[in-house]
Scaffold this motif. Sequence first.
Motif, PDB file in Angstrom:
ATOM      1  N   VAL A 132      -1.175  12.548  19.935  1.00  0.00           N
ATOM      2  CA  VAL A 132      -0.576  12.111  18.692  1.00  0.00           C
ATOM      3  C   VAL A 132      -1.024  10.676  18.433  1.00  0.00           C
ATOM      4  O   VAL A 132      -0.984   9.835  19.330  1.00  0.00           O
ATOM      5  N   ALA A 133      -1.475  10.399  17.220  1.00  0.00           N
ATOM      6  CA  ALA A 133      -1.972   9.077  16.846  1.00  0.00           C
ATOM      7  C   ALA A 133      -1.274   8.624  15.577  1.00  0.00           C
ATOM      8  O   ALA A 133      -1.062   9.407  14.641  1.00  0.00           O
ATOM      9  N   VAL A 134      -0.905   7.331  15.538  1.00  0.00           N
ATOM     10  CA  VAL A 134      -0.227   6.733  14.392  1.00  0.00           C
ATOM     11  C   VAL A 134      -1.086   5.579  13.879  1.00  0.00           C
ATOM     12  O   VAL A 134      -1.442   4.671  14.643  1.00  0.00           O
ATOM     13  N   PHE A 135      -1.400   5.605  12.589  1.00  0.00           N
ATOM     14  CA  PHE A 135      -2.228   4.571  11.950  1.00  0.00           C
ATOM     15  C   PHE A 135      -1.382   3.813  10.934  1.00  0.00           C
ATOM     16  O   PHE A 135      -0.365   4.313  10.442  1.00  0.00           O
ATOM     17  N   PHE A 144       5.016  -8.306   0.073  1.00  0.00           N
ATOM     18  CA  PHE A 144       5.380  -8.232   1.486  1.00  0.00           C
ATOM     19  C   PHE A 144       4.229  -8.767   2.337  1.00  0.00           C
ATOM     20  O   PHE A 144       3.061  -8.384   2.139  1.00  0.00           O
ATOM     21  N   ALA A 145       4.581  -9.663   3.264  1.00  0.00           N
ATOM     22  CA  ALA A 145       3.624 -10.202   4.239  1.00  0.00           C
ATOM     23  C   ALA A 145       4.023  -9.678   5.619  1.00  0.00           C
ATOM     24  O   ALA A 145       5.083 -10.034   6.153  1.00  0.00           O
ATOM     25  N   LEU A 146       3.191  -8.824   6.184  1.00  0.00           N
ATOM     26  CA  LEU A 146       3.533  -8.135   7.425  1.00  0.00           C
ATOM     27  C   LEU A 146       3.456  -9.077   8.625  1.00  0.00           C
ATOM     28  O   LEU A 146       2.519  -9.860   8.771  1.00  0.00           O
ATOM     29  N   ASP A 147       4.469  -8.949   9.499  1.00  0.00           N
ATOM     30  CA  ASP A 147       4.492  -9.698  10.764  1.00  0.00           C
ATOM     31  C   ASP A 147       4.423  -8.765  11.975  1.00  0.00           C
ATOM     32  O   ASP A 147       3.643  -8.996  12.896  1.00  0.00           O
ATOM     33  N   ALA A 148       5.270  -7.720  11.984  1.00  0.00           N
ATOM     34  CA  ALA A 148       5.342  -6.856  13.156  1.00  0.00           C
ATOM     35  C   ALA A 148       5.802  -5.464  12.746  1.00  0.00           C
ATOM     36  O   ALA A 148       6.429  -5.275  11.689  1.00  0.00           O
ATOM     37  N   VAL A 149       5.465  -4.486  13.616  1.00  0.00           N
ATOM     38  CA  VAL A 149       5.871  -3.093  13.424  1.00  0.00           C
ATOM     39  C   VAL A 149       6.378  -2.564  14.760  1.00  0.00           C
ATOM     40  O   VAL A 149       5.739  -2.755  15.808  1.00  0.00           O
ATOM     41  N   GLN A 150       7.513  -1.883  14.698  1.00  0.00           N
ATOM     42  CA  GLN A 150       8.095  -1.248  15.881  1.00  0.00           C
ATOM     43  C   GLN A 150       8.163   0.260  15.647  1.00  0.00           C
ATOM     44  O   GLN A 150       8.605   0.720  14.593  1.00  0.00           O
ATOM     45  N   LEU A 151       7.722   1.032  16.659  1.00  0.00           N
ATOM     46  CA  LEU A 151       7.712   2.486  16.573  1.00  0.00           C
ATOM     47  C   LEU A 151       8.640   3.072  17.621  1.00  0.00           C
ATOM     48  O   LEU A 151       8.648   2.639  18.779  1.00  0.00           O
ATOM     49  N   LYS A 152       9.354   4.108  17.194  1.00  0.00           N
ATOM     50  CA  LYS A 152      10.183   4.904  18.099  1.00  0.00           C
ATOM     51  C   LYS A 152       9.888   6.372  17.855  1.00  0.00           C
ATOM     52  O   LYS A 152       9.873   6.820  16.699  1.00  0.00           O
ATOM     53  N   ILE A 153       9.668   7.104  18.911  1.00  0.00           N
ATOM     54  CA  ILE A 153       9.463   8.555  18.839  1.00  0.00           C
ATOM     55  C   ILE A 153      10.546   9.210  19.675  1.00  0.00           C
ATOM     56  O   ILE A 153      10.679   8.929  20.872  1.00  0.00           O
ATOM     57  N   GLY A 175      -8.707  -2.176   5.559  1.00  0.00           N
ATOM     58  CA  GLY A 175      -8.806  -1.731   6.949  1.00  0.00           C
ATOM     59  C   GLY A 175      -7.638  -0.846   7.355  1.00  0.00           C
ATOM     60  O   GLY A 175      -6.554  -0.882   6.755  1.00  0.00           O
ATOM     61  N   VAL A 176      -7.863  -0.048   8.394  1.00  0.00           N
ATOM     62  CA  VAL A 176      -6.842   0.842   8.950  1.00  0.00           C
ATOM     63  C   VAL A 176      -6.729   0.551  10.440  1.00  0.00           C
ATOM     64  O   VAL A 176      -7.744   0.491  11.148  1.00  0.00           O
ATOM     65  N   HIS A 177      -5.509   0.362  10.900  1.00  0.00           N
ATOM     66  CA  HIS A 177      -5.282   0.022  12.305  1.00  0.00           C
ATOM     67  C   HIS A 177      -4.642   1.202  13.031  1.00  0.00           C
ATOM     68  O   HIS A 177      -3.634   1.755  12.567  1.00  0.00           O
ATOM     69  N   ARG A 178      -5.264   1.581  14.165  1.00  0.00           N
ATOM     70  CA  ARG A 178      -4.627   2.619  14.984  1.00  0.00           C
ATOM     71  C   ARG A 178      -3.539   1.949  15.819  1.00  0.00           C
ATOM     72  O   ARG A 178      -3.801   1.295  16.814  1.00  0.00           O
ATOM     73  N   LEU A 179      -2.331   2.162  15.396  1.00  0.00           N
ATOM     74  CA  LEU A 179      -1.202   1.462  16.005  1.00  0.00           C
ATOM     75  C   LEU A 179      -0.775   2.074  17.333  1.00  0.00           C
ATOM     76  O   LEU A 179      -0.389   1.356  18.267  1.00  0.00           O
ATOM     77  N   TYR A 180      -0.860   3.387  17.433  1.00  0.00           N
ATOM     78  CA  TYR A 180      -0.359   4.043  18.655  1.00  0.00           C
ATOM     79  C   TYR A 180      -1.151   5.302  18.933  1.00  0.00           C
ATOM     80  O   TYR A 180      -1.577   6.012  18.013  1.00  0.00           O
ATOM     81  N   GLY A 216       2.051  20.825  16.821  1.00  0.00           N
ATOM     82  CA  GLY A 216       1.483  22.109  17.178  1.00  0.00           C
ATOM     83  C   GLY A 216       0.351  21.944  18.177  1.00  0.00           C
ATOM     84  O   GLY A 216       0.187  20.900  18.822  1.00  0.00           O
ATOM     85  N   ILE A 217      -0.438  22.976  18.329  1.00  0.00           N
ATOM     86  CA  ILE A 217      -1.601  22.930  19.223  1.00  0.00           C
ATOM     87  C   ILE A 217      -2.723  22.161  18.511  1.00  0.00           C
ATOM     88  O   ILE A 217      -3.127  22.504  17.399  1.00  0.00           O
ATOM     89  N   GLY A 218      -3.188  21.123  19.139  1.00  0.00           N
ATOM     90  CA  GLY A 218      -4.194  20.261  18.535  1.00  0.00           C
ATOM     91  C   GLY A 218      -3.641  18.868  18.311  1.00  0.00           C
ATOM     92  O   GLY A 218      -2.436  18.607  18.462  1.00  0.00           O
ATOM     93  N   ALA A 219      -4.532  17.939  17.939  1.00  0.00           N
ATOM     94  CA  ALA A 219      -4.132  16.550  17.742  1.00  0.00           C
ATOM     95  C   ALA A 219      -3.282  16.399  16.482  1.00  0.00           C
ATOM     96  O   ALA A 219      -3.434  17.141  15.517  1.00  0.00           O
ATOM     97  N   LYS A 220      -2.372  15.404  16.521  1.00  0.00           N
ATOM     98  CA  LYS A 220      -1.491  15.110  15.395  1.00  0.00           C
ATOM     99  C   LYS A 220      -1.746  13.688  14.923  1.00  0.00           C
ATOM    100  O   LYS A 220      -1.787  12.747  15.730  1.00  0.00           O
ATOM    101  N   TYR A 221      -1.911  13.500  13.568  1.00  0.00           N
ATOM    102  CA  TYR A 221      -2.196  12.194  13.002  1.00  0.00           C
ATOM    103  C   TYR A 221      -1.141  11.862  11.950  1.00  0.00           C
ATOM    104  O   TYR A 221      -0.884  12.648  11.030  1.00  0.00           O
ATOM    105  N   LEU A 222      -0.545  10.646  12.101  1.00  0.00           N
ATOM    106  CA  LEU A 222       0.453  10.146  11.161  1.00  0.00           C
ATOM    107  C   LEU A 222       0.008   8.775  10.653  1.00  0.00           C
ATOM    108  O   LEU A 222      -0.606   7.994  11.395  1.00  0.00           O
ATOM    109  N   GLU A 223       0.314   8.479   9.394  1.00  0.00           N
ATOM    110  CA  GLU A 223      -0.089   7.205   8.784  1.00  0.00           C
ATOM    111  C   GLU A 223       1.129   6.488   8.204  1.00  0.00           C
ATOM    112  O   GLU A 223       1.900   7.065   7.423  1.00  0.00           O
ATOM    113  N   LEU A 224       1.288   5.220   8.576  1.00  0.00           N
ATOM    114  CA  LEU A 224       2.297   4.342   7.981  1.00  0.00           C
ATOM    115  C   LEU A 224       1.639   3.585   6.827  1.00  0.00           C
ATOM    116  O   LEU A 224       0.637   2.880   7.031  1.00  0.00           O
TER     117      LEU A 224
END
Length: 243
Positions: A132-135, A144-153, A175-180, A216-224
């Motif tokens: 599972v990957a989160v971008f 909005f000026a971003l400082d930090a992001v917190q993720l919980k699963i 740009g796109v950042h792979r966060l997790y 499911g079966i296979g990789a999972k991709y989520l985008e913030l």
Amino acid sequence: MLYVVLRRLSFPAAGWGRSLAGALAATVLGLALAAGPVMAQNAAAPAIGAAKGVDPGTAHGSSASAPAGAATMTGKDPAAAADSAPEAAPADAVDTRGLDQEVQGLKKDVVDLNRDLFVLEEELLFPANTQVAVFLSMDVGDFFALDAVQLKIDQKEVINYLYTPREVEALLKGGVHRLYLGNLKVGPHELVAFFSGKGPNERDYKRGATISFEKGIGAKYLELKINDRQRKQQPEFEIKDWE
């Protein structure tokens, strides 16, 4: 000749004259005997040189002509040898360029190898069946000026990332950042994201977004996604599921 000398040195009326003449005659004879070997040696030198095939006239100048003789024996003209010396420099330059090309090729091979090893490591640590990957991406950023992001699963914190000004600038440029990147088993899950930074009027701003998804079966991709809502003059946060 000796007789004539003796006759000229003879004095007819005195005995001492005969004695003096005898002494002079003995002296002249000794000098002749002493000079004989020297004259014989000087006369023999040209004969020895002629026997060996050397010109007597050039025997004394042999030391002065030695370098020219040495050059003649090697079969190379000194001027030609001097002209051929600078030709070695371009060859050395060609060898240096070839070595630089080999080094650059090796560097490229190392970079490619590191990339392949990195991909292989990710495939081993995060197999496609559980990956599972989160971008994270941003749009405009006026409100909005971003400082930090917190993720919980599934109510468990997985990452708390603090962004630098250069990273925020890269995000604003598209740009796109792979966060997790992690592993999840097949089944239902919940993702919660908290965004911290500066909102309108430079006030501290913190908002959250949540999404429930099925792994499911296979990789999972989520985008913030962080967007500006022009009508409300405030940022908007959403999570998109790339099925």
